[in-house]
Design a protein around this motif. Structure first.
Motif, PDB file in Angstrom:
ATOM      1  N   LEU A   1      75.023  68.951  29.081  1.00 19.30           N
ATOM      2  CA  LEU A   1      74.978  67.527  28.724  1.00 19.30           C
ATOM      3  C   LEU A   1      73.710  67.144  27.955  1.00 19.30           C
ATOM      4  O   LEU A   1      73.456  65.966  27.708  1.00 19.30           O
ATOM      5  CB  LEU A   1      75.078  66.672  29.999  1.00 19.30           C
ATOM      6  N   TRP A   2      72.904  68.125  27.594  1.00 21.09           N
ATOM      7  CA  TRP A   2      71.595  67.894  26.968  1.00 21.09           C
ATOM      8  C   TRP A   2      71.690  66.973  25.752  1.00 21.09           C
ATOM      9  O   TRP A   2      70.968  65.978  25.656  1.00 21.09           O
ATOM     10  CB  TRP A   2      70.980  69.244  26.583  1.00 21.09           C
ATOM     11  N   GLN A   3      72.576  67.296  24.812  1.00 25.01           N
ATOM     12  CA  GLN A   3      72.705  66.528  23.571  1.00 25.01           C
ATOM     13  C   GLN A   3      73.024  65.054  23.859  1.00 25.01           C
ATOM     14  O   GLN A   3      72.388  64.153  23.326  1.00 25.01           O
ATOM     15  CB  GLN A   3      73.808  67.165  22.714  1.00 25.01           C
ATOM     16  N   GLU A   4      73.991  64.862  24.726  1.00 27.25           N
ATOM     17  CA  GLU A   4      74.405  63.499  25.093  1.00 27.25           C
ATOM     18  C   GLU A   4      73.274  62.764  25.823  1.00 27.25           C
ATOM     19  O   GLU A   4      73.037  61.576  25.618  1.00 27.25           O
ATOM     20  CB  GLU A   4      75.629  63.609  26.012  1.00 27.25           C
ATOM     21  N   PHE A   5      72.566  63.491  26.671  1.00 26.67           N
ATOM     22  CA  PHE A   5      71.462  62.944  27.469  1.00 26.67           C
ATOM     23  C   PHE A   5      70.339  62.430  26.560  1.00 26.67           C
ATOM     24  O   PHE A   5      69.873  61.301  26.708  1.00 26.67           O
ATOM     25  CB  PHE A   5      70.948  64.046  28.409  1.00 26.67           C
ATOM     26  N   ILE A   6      69.914  63.243  25.586  1.00 27.83           N
ATOM     27  CA  ILE A   6      68.800  62.799  24.730  1.00 27.83           C
ATOM     28  C   ILE A   6      69.256  61.718  23.748  1.00 27.83           C
ATOM     29  O   ILE A   6      68.488  60.836  23.392  1.00 27.83           O
ATOM     30  CB  ILE A   6      68.063  63.971  24.023  1.00 27.83           C
TER      31      ILE A   6
ATOM     32  N   ALA B   1      53.893  63.720  28.804  1.00 24.44           N
ATOM     33  CA  ALA B   1      54.653  62.450  28.875  1.00 24.44           C
ATOM     34  C   ALA B   1      56.145  62.684  28.632  1.00 24.44           C
ATOM     35  O   ALA B   1      56.990  62.108  29.310  1.00 24.44           O
ATOM     36  CB  ALA B   1      54.097  61.455  27.862  1.00 24.44           C
ATOM     37  N   ILE B   2      56.464  63.568  27.683  1.00 26.18           N
ATOM     38  CA  ILE B   2      57.883  63.834  27.381  1.00 26.18           C
ATOM     39  C   ILE B   2      58.545  64.614  28.519  1.00 26.18           C
ATOM     40  O   ILE B   2      59.717  64.412  28.830  1.00 26.18           O
ATOM     41  CB  ILE B   2      58.068  64.525  25.995  1.00 26.18           C
ATOM     42  N   GLU B   3      57.801  65.502  29.191  1.00 21.13           N
ATOM     43  CA  GLU B   3      58.346  66.242  30.335  1.00 21.13           C
ATOM     44  C   GLU B   3      58.590  65.299  31.515  1.00 21.13           C
ATOM     45  O   GLU B   3      59.574  65.444  32.237  1.00 21.13           O
ATOM     46  CB  GLU B   3      57.393  67.368  30.751  1.00 21.13           C
TER      47      GLU B   3
ATOM     48  N   LEU C   1      63.685  66.025  18.940  1.00 25.46           N
ATOM     49  CA  LEU C   1      64.467  66.963  19.758  1.00 25.46           C
ATOM     50  C   LEU C   1      65.954  66.903  19.367  1.00 25.46           C
ATOM     51  O   LEU C   1      66.637  67.919  19.338  1.00 25.46           O
ATOM     52  CB  LEU C   1      64.326  66.634  21.238  1.00 25.46           C
ATOM     53  N   ILE C   2      66.431  65.687  19.060  1.00 31.40           N
ATOM     54  CA  ILE C   2      67.841  65.516  18.645  1.00 31.40           C
ATOM     55  C   ILE C   2      68.080  66.273  17.351  1.00 31.40           C
ATOM     56  O   ILE C   2      69.038  67.034  17.213  1.00 31.40           O
ATOM     57  CB  ILE C   2      68.203  64.013  18.499  1.00 31.40           C
ATOM     58  N   ASN C   3      67.166  66.096  16.377  1.00 29.75           N
ATOM     59  CA  ASN C   3      67.310  66.768  15.072  1.00 29.75           C
ATOM     60  C   ASN C   3      67.267  68.284  15.222  1.00 29.75           C
ATOM     61  O   ASN C   3      67.961  69.013  14.518  1.00 29.75           O
ATOM     62  CB  ASN C   3      66.216  66.287  14.109  1.00 29.75           C
ATOM     63  N   LYS C   4      66.444  68.736  16.153  1.00 29.68           N
ATOM     64  CA  LYS C   4      66.287  70.182  16.408  1.00 29.68           C
ATOM     65  C   LYS C   4      67.564  70.763  17.035  1.00 29.68           C
ATOM     66  O   LYS C   4      67.924  71.908  16.800  1.00 29.68           O
ATOM     67  CB  LYS C   4      65.132  70.352  17.402  1.00 29.68           C
ATOM     68  N   SER C   5      68.234  69.923  17.837  1.00 22.74           N
ATOM     69  CA  SER C   5      69.418  70.412  18.586  1.00 22.74           C
ATOM     70  C   SER C   5      70.689  70.399  17.752  1.00 22.74           C
ATOM     71  O   SER C   5      71.663  71.045  18.096  1.00 22.74           O
ATOM     72  CB  SER C   5      69.649  69.539  19.817  1.00 22.74           C
TER      73      SER C   5
ATOM     74  N   TYR D   1      54.596  49.271  24.197  1.00 25.20           N
ATOM     75  CA  TYR D   1      55.386  49.343  22.968  1.00 25.20           C
ATOM     76  C   TYR D   1      55.020  50.612  22.178  1.00 25.20           C
ATOM     77  O   TYR D   1      55.885  51.357  21.741  1.00 25.20           O
ATOM     78  CB  TYR D   1      55.134  48.092  22.119  1.00 25.20           C
ATOM     79  N   LYS D   2      53.705  50.859  22.056  1.00 19.89           N
ATOM     80  CA  LYS D   2      53.237  52.045  21.309  1.00 19.89           C
ATOM     81  C   LYS D   2      53.718  53.335  21.976  1.00 19.89           C
ATOM     82  O   LYS D   2      54.174  54.258  21.308  1.00 19.89           O
ATOM     83  CB  LYS D   2      51.707  52.042  21.228  1.00 19.89           C
ATOM     84  N   ASP D   3      53.621  53.388  23.317  1.00 18.10           N
ATOM     85  CA  ASP D   3      54.057  54.583  24.064  1.00 18.10           C
ATOM     86  C   ASP D   3      55.549  54.842  23.859  1.00 18.10           C
ATOM     87  O   ASP D   3      55.968  55.980  23.683  1.00 18.10           O
ATOM     88  CB  ASP D   3      53.770  54.419  25.564  1.00 18.10           C
ATOM     89  N   MET D   4      56.312  53.740  23.889  1.00 13.02           N
ATOM     90  CA  MET D   4      57.765  53.886  23.751  1.00 13.02           C
ATOM     91  C   MET D   4      58.136  54.333  22.335  1.00 13.02           C
ATOM     92  O   MET D   4      59.031  55.154  22.152  1.00 13.02           O
ATOM     93  CB  MET D   4      58.446  52.567  24.089  1.00 13.02           C
ATOM     94  N   LYS D   5      57.419  53.795  21.368  1.00 13.63           N
ATOM     95  CA  LYS D   5      57.642  54.165  19.967  1.00 13.63           C
ATOM     96  C   LYS D   5      57.360  55.671  19.786  1.00 13.63           C
ATOM     97  O   LYS D   5      58.129  56.382  19.130  1.00 13.63           O
ATOM     98  CB  LYS D   5      56.703  53.331  19.093  1.00 13.63           C
ATOM     99  N   ASN D   6      56.263  56.133  20.393  1.00 10.58           N
ATOM    100  CA  ASN D   6      55.912  57.565  20.339  1.00 10.58           C
ATOM    101  C   ASN D   6      56.992  58.423  20.996  1.00 10.58           C
ATOM    102  O   ASN D   6      57.354  59.488  20.494  1.00 10.58           O
ATOM    103  CB  ASN D   6      54.589  57.828  21.085  1.00 10.58           C
ATOM    104  N   MET D   7      57.477  57.935  22.140  1.00 12.32           N
ATOM    105  CA  MET D   7      58.501  58.670  22.880  1.00 12.32           C
ATOM    106  C   MET D   7      59.778  58.772  22.045  1.00 12.32           C
ATOM    107  O   MET D   7      60.414  59.825  22.004  1.00 12.32           O
ATOM    108  CB  MET D   7      58.778  57.955  24.210  1.00 12.32           C
ATOM    109  N   LEU D   8      60.123  57.689  21.382  1.00  9.86           N
ATOM    110  CA  LEU D   8      61.327  57.686  20.530  1.00  9.86           C
ATOM    111  C   LEU D   8      61.198  58.723  19.413  1.00  9.86           C
ATOM    112  O   LEU D   8      62.148  59.463  19.139  1.00  9.86           O
ATOM    113  CB  LEU D   8      61.553  56.284  19.942  1.00  9.86           C
ATOM    114  N   VAL D   9      60.019  58.810  18.817  1.00 12.76           N
ATOM    115  CA  VAL D   9      59.782  59.795  17.745  1.00 12.76           C
ATOM    116  C   VAL D   9      60.000  61.213  18.288  1.00 12.76           C
ATOM    117  O   VAL D   9      60.659  62.046  17.660  1.00 12.76           O
ATOM    118  CB  VAL D   9      58.344  59.632  17.174  1.00 12.76           C
TER     119      VAL D   9
END
Length: 233
Positions: free
Chosen positions: A184-189, A168-170, A228-232, A215-223
């Motif tokens: 542009l990866w950082q700005e993109f995510i 789903a994330i891919e 990925l943001i924290n990792k970058s 709503y649940k899917d979007m919440k999961n996607m946000l997590v």
């Protein structure tokens, strides 16, 4: 004389392989096919659009750059101006993801003969990626480019025998973008994260929406995106 085109269109053109014939669907001014013909990347180019205005503009581009033997203008909806097997590569840029999918679904016999699609959806790239991998295409490359403050995604898909599976994330961020993490990866995510937060806030005014799978899917996607943001960082 070389043609000057925008950063977005230049990125689109850079992903078209060397080939005999390419077609640009929804061509607007015919800039991408003219650029590809002038650079020698494609021997013959077809600029196709549903409307007369863009076709006239594309004809002016052809005339200005003296591409009479190399560039053909066709007025037709979607892929209907093409014959099966005529173009090895097809560009569809500057339309919504759902519109691109509907164009691809309208003419399966033509789609089946196209080796490479270079697609630049204005939105719903996830929908487009899902359709491509379900219909015998592999996402071979992707790029991000920024123009007038907006980040655009460009997808290169090639015909394959081996089915590609996307998580789903891919589907959402793009398998090649996730792997390459371009400039542009950082700005993109970051933008993706803000986009989900905005949509979730809108849904939170309704308890029915909050109880939905969407709503649940979007919440999961946000997590996942925030991870990925924290990792970058």
């Amino acid at each position: 004389m070389m043609i000057h085109i925008s950063e977005r269109l230049k990125t689109v053109a850079s992903m078209v392989p060397l080939c005999q014939t390419m077609a640009d669907i929804g061509t607007d001014h015919g800039y991408v096919p003219a650029y590809l013909a002038l650079s020698g990347q494609c021997q013959y180019v077809i600029a196709s659009d549903i409307a007369e205005g863009p076709c006239r503009a594309a004809a002016e581009t052809r005339n200005r750059y003296n591409l009479f033997g190399q560039m053909e203008i066709r007025t037709a909806p979607g892929l209907q101006g093409l014959r099966a097997g005529e173009a090895e590569a097809v560009v569809i840029a500057g339309m919504g993801g759902a519109t691109i999918v509907s164009i691809l679904e309208e003419d399966p016999e033509i789609v089946a003969t196209v080796h490479t699609f270079v697609l630049q959806p204005m939105n719903a790239a996830n929908l487009l990626r899902r359709w491509l991998v379900q219909h015998g295409y592999r996402i071979a490359d992707e790029a991000l480019c920024k123009e007038n403050g907006h980040i655009y995604v460009i997808i290169k898909a090639i015909h394959t025998e081996k089915k590609q599976k996307l998580s789903a994330i891919e589907e959402e961020l793009g398998p090649c973008i996730m792997e390459k993490k371009p400039a542009l990866w950082q700005e993109f995510i970051q933008e993706k994260s803000e986009h989900y937060r905005r949509l979730l806030r809108q849904m939170e005014v309704s308890s029915a929406a909050m109880n939905s799978d969407k709503y649940k899917d979007m919440k999961n996607m946000l997590v996942k995106v925030d991870a990925l943001i924290n990792k970058s960082v």
